[in-house]
Design a protein around this motif. Structure first.
Motif, mmCIF file in Angstrom:
data_model
loop_
_atom_site.group_PDB
_atom_site.id
_atom_site.type_symbol
_atom_site.label_atom_id
_atom_site.label_comp_id
_atom_site.label_asym_id
_atom_site.label_seq_id
_atom_site.Cartn_x
_atom_site.Cartn_y
_atom_site.Cartn_z
ATOM 1 N N GLY A 210 3.858 17.401 -33.877
ATOM 2 C CA GLY A 210 3.399 16.649 -32.712
ATOM 3 C C GLY A 210 1.891 16.501 -32.651
ATOM 4 N N CYS A 211 1.423 15.284 -32.374
ATOM 5 C CA CYS A 211 -0.017 15.003 -32.273
ATOM 6 C C CYS A 211 -0.437 15.131 -30.819
ATOM 7 C CB CYS A 211 -0.296 13.586 -32.776
ATOM 8 S SG CYS A 211 -2.034 13.119 -32.655
ATOM 9 N N SER A 212 -1.432 15.979 -30.565
ATOM 10 C CA SER A 212 -1.862 16.195 -29.177
ATOM 11 C C SER A 212 -3.051 15.325 -28.793
ATOM 12 C CB SER A 212 -2.210 17.672 -28.968
ATOM 13 O OG SER A 212 -3.244 18.058 -29.849
ATOM 14 N N VAL A 213 -3.561 14.506 -29.735
ATOM 15 C CA VAL A 213 -4.754 13.713 -29.420
ATOM 16 C C VAL A 213 -4.482 12.205 -29.352
ATOM 17 C CG1 VAL A 213 -6.360 15.431 -30.312
ATOM 18 C CG2 VAL A 213 -5.502 13.675 -31.838
ATOM 19 N N GLY A 214 -3.238 11.797 -29.638
ATOM 20 C CA GLY A 214 -2.907 10.370 -29.538
ATOM 21 C C GLY A 214 -3.408 9.547 -30.714
ATOM 22 N N ALA A 215 -3.876 10.220 -31.763
ATOM 23 C CA ALA A 215 -4.378 9.487 -32.930
ATOM 24 C C ALA A 215 -3.230 9.012 -33.825
ATOM 25 C CB ALA A 215 -5.316 10.379 -33.748
ATOM 26 N N LYS A 216 -2.174 9.785 -33.856
ATOM 27 C CA LYS A 216 -1.018 9.384 -34.665
ATOM 28 C C LYS A 216 -0.240 8.316 -33.909
ATOM 29 C CE LYS A 216 2.869 11.779 -35.158
ATOM 30 N NZ LYS A 216 3.881 12.764 -35.597
ATOM 31 N N ALA A 217 0.167 7.278 -34.631
ATOM 32 C CA ALA A 217 0.875 6.171 -33.990
ATOM 33 C C ALA A 217 2.348 6.513 -33.802
ATOM 34 C CB ALA A 217 0.716 4.892 -34.801
ATOM 35 N N SER A 218 2.614 7.501 -32.960
ATOM 36 C CA SER A 218 3.987 7.722 -32.539
ATOM 37 C C SER A 218 4.289 6.703 -31.443
ATOM 38 C CB SER A 218 4.180 9.165 -32.054
ATOM 39 O OG SER A 218 3.115 9.570 -31.219
ATOM 40 N N MET A 219 5.567 6.505 -31.169
ATOM 41 C CA MET A 219 5.938 5.430 -30.231
ATOM 42 C C MET A 219 5.423 5.675 -28.817
ATOM 43 S SD MET A 219 7.467 3.215 -32.173
ATOM 44 C CE MET A 219 6.154 3.702 -33.292
ATOM 45 N N ASP A 220 5.275 6.954 -28.433
ATOM 46 C CA ASP A 220 4.874 7.270 -27.056
ATOM 47 C C ASP A 220 3.460 6.823 -26.731
ATOM 48 O OD1 ASP A 220 4.027 9.230 -28.914
ATOM 49 O OD2 ASP A 220 3.620 10.638 -27.298
ATOM 50 N N VAL A 221 2.618 6.607 -27.768
ATOM 51 C CA VAL A 221 1.258 6.138 -27.493
ATOM 52 C C VAL A 221 1.028 4.709 -27.983
ATOM 53 C CG1 VAL A 221 0.268 8.466 -27.458
ATOM 54 C CG2 VAL A 221 0.324 7.190 -29.625
ATOM 55 N N THR A 222 2.090 4.036 -28.445
ATOM 56 C CA THR A 222 1.921 2.667 -28.954
ATOM 57 C C THR A 222 2.898 1.710 -28.270
ATOM 58 O OG1 THR A 222 3.354 3.221 -30.842
ATOM 59 C CG2 THR A 222 0.984 3.384 -31.179
ATOM 60 N N PHE A 223 4.121 1.616 -28.807
ATOM 61 C CA PHE A 223 5.047 0.611 -28.274
ATOM 62 C C PHE A 223 5.593 0.959 -26.885
ATOM 63 C CE2 PHE A 223 5.399 -0.853 -32.749
ATOM 64 C CZ PHE A 223 5.180 -2.199 -32.529
ATOM 65 N N ILE A 224 5.682 2.251 -26.565
ATOM 66 C CA ILE A 224 6.224 2.603 -25.240
ATOM 67 C C ILE A 224 5.279 2.146 -24.117
ATOM 68 C CG2 ILE A 224 6.866 4.552 -23.742
ATOM 69 C CD1 ILE A 224 9.004 4.139 -25.775
ATOM 70 N N PRO A 225 3.980 2.484 -24.204
ATOM 71 C CA PRO A 225 3.092 1.965 -23.144
ATOM 72 C C PRO A 225 3.032 0.442 -23.125
ATOM 73 C CG PRO A 225 1.881 3.372 -24.715
ATOM 74 C CD PRO A 225 3.314 3.464 -25.063
ATOM 75 N N LEU A 226 3.123 -0.182 -24.289
ATOM 76 C CA LEU A 226 3.125 -1.654 -24.331
ATOM 77 C C LEU A 226 4.360 -2.192 -23.595
ATOM 78 C CD1 LEU A 226 1.791 -4.255 -25.459
ATOM 79 C CD2 LEU A 226 3.260 -4.011 -27.474
ATOM 80 N N ALA A 227 5.506 -1.570 -23.867
ATOM 81 C CA ALA A 227 6.743 -2.005 -23.207
ATOM 82 C C ALA A 227 6.634 -1.828 -21.692
ATOM 83 C CB ALA A 227 7.935 -1.206 -23.750
ATOM 84 N N ARG A 228 6.097 -0.692 -21.295
ATOM 85 C CA ARG A 228 5.953 -0.433 -19.841
ATOM 86 C C ARG A 228 5.005 -1.433 -19.189
ATOM 87 N NH1 ARG A 228 6.125 6.091 -20.091
ATOM 88 N NH2 ARG A 228 8.213 6.325 -19.199
ATOM 89 N N ALA A 229 3.928 -1.758 -19.910
ATOM 90 C CA ALA A 229 2.966 -2.710 -19.355
ATOM 91 C C ALA A 229 3.631 -4.061 -19.094
ATOM 92 C CB ALA A 229 1.776 -2.874 -20.298
ATOM 93 N N HIS A 230 4.726 -4.302 -19.798
ATOM 94 C CA HIS A 230 5.430 -5.579 -19.605
ATOM 95 C C HIS A 230 6.730 -5.404 -18.826
ATOM 96 C CE1 HIS A 230 2.791 -8.207 -21.964
ATOM 97 N NE2 HIS A 230 2.519 -7.100 -22.643
ATOM 98 N N GLY A 231 6.852 -4.289 -18.103
ATOM 99 C CA GLY A 231 7.959 -4.158 -17.150
ATOM 100 C C GLY A 231 9.199 -3.439 -17.632
ATOM 101 N N ALA A 232 9.165 -2.845 -18.813
ATOM 102 C CA ALA A 232 10.332 -2.077 -19.255
ATOM 103 C C ALA A 232 10.420 -0.771 -18.487
ATOM 104 C CB ALA A 232 10.228 -1.787 -20.753
ATOM 105 N N GLU A 233 11.644 -0.338 -18.195
ATOM 106 C CA GLU A 233 11.829 0.968 -17.568
ATOM 107 C C GLU A 233 12.376 1.951 -18.602
ATOM 108 O OE1 GLU A 233 14.646 1.287 -14.301
ATOM 109 O OE2 GLU A 233 14.439 3.465 -14.305
#
Lengths: 519, 198
Positions: A210-233
């Protein structure tokens, strides 16, 4: 953050938020669809909740028990599984080489596995390009293998750690070409659309826990926030058990358990993205999408033989991106001559966390007593090198439901895995090359750890409803409003790590779905 | 090549610095403070056997308190927790452990006519080797089950042992002190907080 009622008929429910689910979720949300993701695992804040401690990070793994059968049983848990918002990308090594075109034509080239029902150049490569730039992949400007890329990697490679320098040294003496590897971890600060700034990698060497600094492109710091920004729950801790269906067999709602309560989320389409074990397991439990009996067939895994050695230098294998260096000179090791095995493999340098290393010494070398203490006292001098090879599907390798029930009352999956002749020959070939490299680099006390990584297959995609579970767009032949998007659909396992290709297929599935919907 | 042994207290001293995050500090400090618990799953005889077995599998220095690996295994089995998989040819973990530990006793009786816990270290090591190789007589496991059980057991015990800050100190691991970052990551490149070998 947008939320939906379970009685709202949403456009899509996405089951699983890893490399197969998250990119698709974002794409659908960006197109204005009403989408809900159900994730079996929980959601954490890596910056606060993640420790640099392997044991404390065990919550990242899918720890419901799986039964491993066959002559080469597959390890799950920390090796081959994940859970939580972000799925297995929370602990992937971030190694993101592209597949090569011939990886998808194993039937044509060698008469084994199955060809991919998609065209590399039109269906896959554009998505690789998009992903490398969206995720912020760090890599060399001149990558020596495969078709020339349209654009360079957006960031320069990460610094080479001790293991990478040693592999460079050994390979140079043997005339094997190497390159800094492509890694989905930022070598510099990076601005990402819909997200903002992500900070650079701090070389913690802890990607697999697990990356604690957000540097690794795991989904929780890339596509998930993008999806949420566009209204995904996103609903964490939501374990899907079954589906409601109408008289035509189409799915009308996804049934899941969250905090002990059962809910039914109504929807018009379902995207099943639970990985190559949980996806077929859910289908088998519910006797769905399996009219041809293919669900659970074609289990594949990557031959992942590791060679370890001890060096005079101070290596400190806990520092730096674990897979710093790559060679694909062994992609087709018998080019021009008759091959004695099909496909090929890549070579990778590897750093290692201490508990992972000692566990492997226990399993692989059977060391205990003073011999174990002595070997562990040289941990700071240890470096590894491993392969990632194309593992073939066989009739004898498959997943089934066992009679044993887990804590949820659901049948545990049993996975059969026995290497074929091809894997044995590939491993033998690779062991010799890697021992030569390590010997040239100055290694002592060299030992081999046979292993397999990444379970793949079980819901193959293809053109024929007789032989495949889904079509080239990921759509079920049996249930038209069910799609699968994860590594279960791969017709062959590829000679590279799967994450980038899972994401590419996920985006393609989303685009094909949107295109058909707008017709 | 040098074997590593850090000055006693190295890791504990680092835990109090800004090189360690609060989450990491909490995980390691909790482990340091943890006291052995009364077994819930193991019988007192089984717990005693596992203590003695562990002492042969990874001998601990007598200059510090012994690291307890029995309680975490006991806790896991009592709560029926899994690490995500098991060999299909073995029974479920609680049964496998019970049967596996009993195998040491059975083999000890068959060969030496007394319990494993009353053998000397050399005799215990002989039996451990036989269980590991699947050649021990008198046990209920098949040879392959015996090998697989031993492998699983050893992997779990060493993971617990080498996760402990005191054991990590003894092989020179300071990876937990990763704040703010590691800049010197190449061969022979050390940061100030990474001591060389004693």
């Amino acid at each position: 953050m947008k939320t939906y009622a379970t009685n709202d008929v949403v456009d899509a429910v996405v089951i699983g938020t890893g490399a197969g689910g998250a990119p698709l979720l974002a794409r659908l949300a960006q197109a204005g669809l009403r989408v809900v993701a159900l994730e079996a695992g929980s959601e954490k804040d890596p910056t606060k909740d993640y420790a640099t401690d392997e044991r404390a990070q065990e919550f990242l793994f899918w720890n419901d028990e799986r039964l491993s059968a066959g002559d080469n049983p597959l390890a799950f848990g920390s090796n081959n599984s994940g859970t939580g918002v972000g799925g297995s990308t929370l602990h992937y090594t971030a190694y993101t080489p592209r597949a090569q075109p011939d990886d998808m034509l194993m039937r044509t080239e060698f008469g084994v596995a199955a060809n991919w029902p998609v065209d590399y150049h039109t269906d896959i490569e554009p998505y690789y390009d998009e992903l490398e730039h969206f995720l912020g992949i760090s890599g060399p400007s001149d990558y020596p293998w495969g078709p020339k890329r349209k654009r360079n990697y957006p960031l320069p490679p990460l610094p080479l750690n001790g293991a990478a320098q040693l592999m460079q040294r050994g390979c140079a003496q043997l005339g094997i070409r190497t390159s800094p590897a492509a890694n989905a971890a930022l070598s510099g600060r990076y601005y990402q659309e819909g997200i903002g700034w992500r900070e650079a990698c701090t070389n913690r060497g802890f990607c697999q826990a697990g990356c604690s600094v957000g540097a690794k492109a795991s989904m929780d710091v890339t596509f998930i926030p993008l999806a949420r920004a566009h209204g995904a729950e996103i609903r964490p801790d939501a374990f899907v058990t079954t589906f409601d269906r109408d008289s035509q067999g189409r799915i009308t709602a996804v049934v899941y358990v969250q905090n002990g309560q059962t809910y039914r989320q109504k929807c018009t389409t379902v995207f099943l993205c639970a990985g190559a074990v949980e996806t077929p397991r859910l289908l088998l439990i519910n006797e769905l999408a399996n009219s041809n009996g293919q669900v659970g067939r074609n289990v594949m895994a990557h031959p992942g033989l590791q060679i370890w050695g001890e060096f005079d230098e101070d290596v400190r294998p806990y520092k730096g991106i674990p897979g710093g260096l790559i060679s694909e000179d062994t992609h087709r090791p018998f080019a021009g001559k008759s091959a004695d095995f099909a496909g090929g493999y890549l070579l990778q340098s590897i750093g290692v966390m201490p508990v992972t290393y000692v566990k492997q010494m226990a399993r692989g070398r059977g060391l205990w007593g003073q011999a174990l203490i002595d070997a562990m006292s040289r941990y700071n001098h240890v470096a590894g090198i491993n392969i990632l090879g194309d593992g073939l599907p066989y009739d004898h390798n498959y997943l089934e439901l066992s009679d044993e029930l887990d804590a949820r009352g659901l049948p545990k999956p049993r996975v059969y895995h026995t290497d074929g002749e091809n894997e044995k020959k590939m491993n033998a070939h690779a062991e010799k090359i890697m021992r030569d490299i390590w010997s040239a680099a100055g290694a002592k006390n060299v030992w081999a750890f046979p292993r397999a990584a990444h379970i793949i297959g079980t819901c193959r995609m293809g053109h024929s409803p007789d032989e495949a579970v889904v079509n080239a767009n990921g759509q079920s032949f049996d249930i038209p409003n069910l799609y699968i998007s994860d590594n279960s659909t791969f017709p062959s396992s590829l000679s590279v790590n799967p994450a980038l290709t899972i994401m590419a297929l996920a985006l393609r599935t989303a685009d094909k779905f949107l295109m058909m919907r707008n017709k | 090549m040098a074997s590593f042994r850090y000055p006693i207290g190295t890791v504990r001293a680092l835990l109090d610095t800004d090189h360690v995050t609060p989450a990491t500090r909490q995980a390691l400090q909790t482990r340091l403070d943890k006291q052995p618990e009364q077994p819930q799953f193991f019988t007192p005889d089984e717990a005693d056997l596992l203590h003695q077995l562990s002492a042969r599998l990874f001998p601990q220095p007598d200059t510090r308190p012994s690291i307890d690996v029995v309680s975490p295994v006991d806790h896991r089995l009592a709560h029926n927790e899994s690490d995500g998989w098991r060999y299909d040819l073995l029974p479920a973990d609680p049964d496998a452990w019970r049967q596996g530990l009993n195998g040491f006793q059975e083999a000890a009786q068959a060969q030496f006519g007394k319990p494993f816990t009353q053998l000397d270290g050399g005799q215990q090591d002989d039996l451990i080797g036989q269980i590991q190789q699947g050649t021990a007589i008198g046990t209920s496991f098949t040879p392959l089950q015996s090998k697989r059980f031993f492998e699983d057991m050893l992997a779990e015990l060493v993971s617990l042992y080498f996760s402990h800050p005191l054991a990590q100190e003894e092989f020179g691991y300071v990876g937990m002190a990763d704040k703010p970052r590691w800049d010197r990551v190449g061969l022979n490149e050390l940061e100030a907080r990474e001591p060389g070998a004693l």
